[in-house]
Design a protein around this motif. Sequence first.
Motif, short mmCIF file in Angstrom:
data_model
loop_
_atom_site.label_atom_id
_atom_site.label_comp_id
_atom_site.label_asym_id
_atom_site.label_seq_id
_atom_site.Cartn_x
_atom_site.Cartn_y
_atom_site.Cartn_z
N CYS A 8 0.85 -1.19 0.00
CA CYS A 8 0.00 0.00 0.00
C CYS A 8 0.88 1.24 0.00
O CYS A 8 2.08 1.17 0.26
N SER A 10 1.80 5.21 1.41
CA SER A 10 1.87 5.85 2.72
C SER A 10 0.51 6.43 3.11
O SER A 10 0.13 6.43 4.29
N LYS A 13 -1.60 3.57 4.32
CA LYS A 13 -1.05 3.18 5.62
C LYS A 13 -1.56 4.10 6.71
O LYS A 13 -1.99 3.65 7.79
N GLN A 14 -1.54 5.40 6.45
CA GLN A 14 -1.99 6.37 7.43
C GLN A 14 -3.47 6.20 7.76
O GLN A 14 -3.88 6.26 8.91
N GLU A 17 -3.85 3.08 9.92
CA GLU A 17 -3.37 3.35 11.28
C GLU A 17 -4.32 4.29 12.02
O GLU A 17 -4.59 4.09 13.21
N PHE A 26 2.99 -2.93 9.22
CA PHE A 26 3.56 -2.41 7.99
C PHE A 26 5.08 -2.56 8.01
O PHE A 26 5.72 -2.23 9.00
N TRP A 42 4.58 0.45 1.23
CA TRP A 42 4.71 -0.36 2.44
C TRP A 42 4.13 -1.73 2.17
O TRP A 42 3.16 -1.87 1.44
N ILE A 44 2.06 -4.77 3.67
CA ILE A 44 1.13 -5.06 4.76
C ILE A 44 1.32 -6.52 5.14
O ILE A 44 1.18 -7.41 4.31
#
Length: 135
Positions: A8, A10, A13-14, A17, A26, A42, A44
């Motif tokens: 994925c 960033s 990812k954010q 999260e 990650f 990243w 997963i």
Amino acid sequence: GGWDEIFCSSYAKQIIEDHNINGVEFLPVLHHKSLKQLEDIWQIRINTVLNPIEIGFFPEPIKIDCDICHKVTYKSTKNPLQPTFNQVDLGDLDAFIIPVKTVGCNIVVISNKFYRILKYEYKERSLEFAACKVI
């Protein structure tokens, strides 16, 4: 070995999260030659693997060979829109893997919460989702 890799940005990812999705971590992605970390990508990792027999997941997959790219995929001969498995206590887990050794692939199962984030907030269009029915 043999696990499917999921990557994925960033941004994704954010979002994951920020919504406290449980069961994923990650990992940085490294360039295969220089071993330098790639920017904005990243991996997963889903750490929980459940035994398909223990949760009553018995897909009857069929092998599909793509004539164009020669990639092999597997589809269930049962209703692919609603595979089933027994209810298990997953606590607050939002993602887990069911290995299907007979066809050498893994099925990633995500919670409704995780699905809604991917589909509606992140607006992911490149993933294929199938609903699961818990019996």
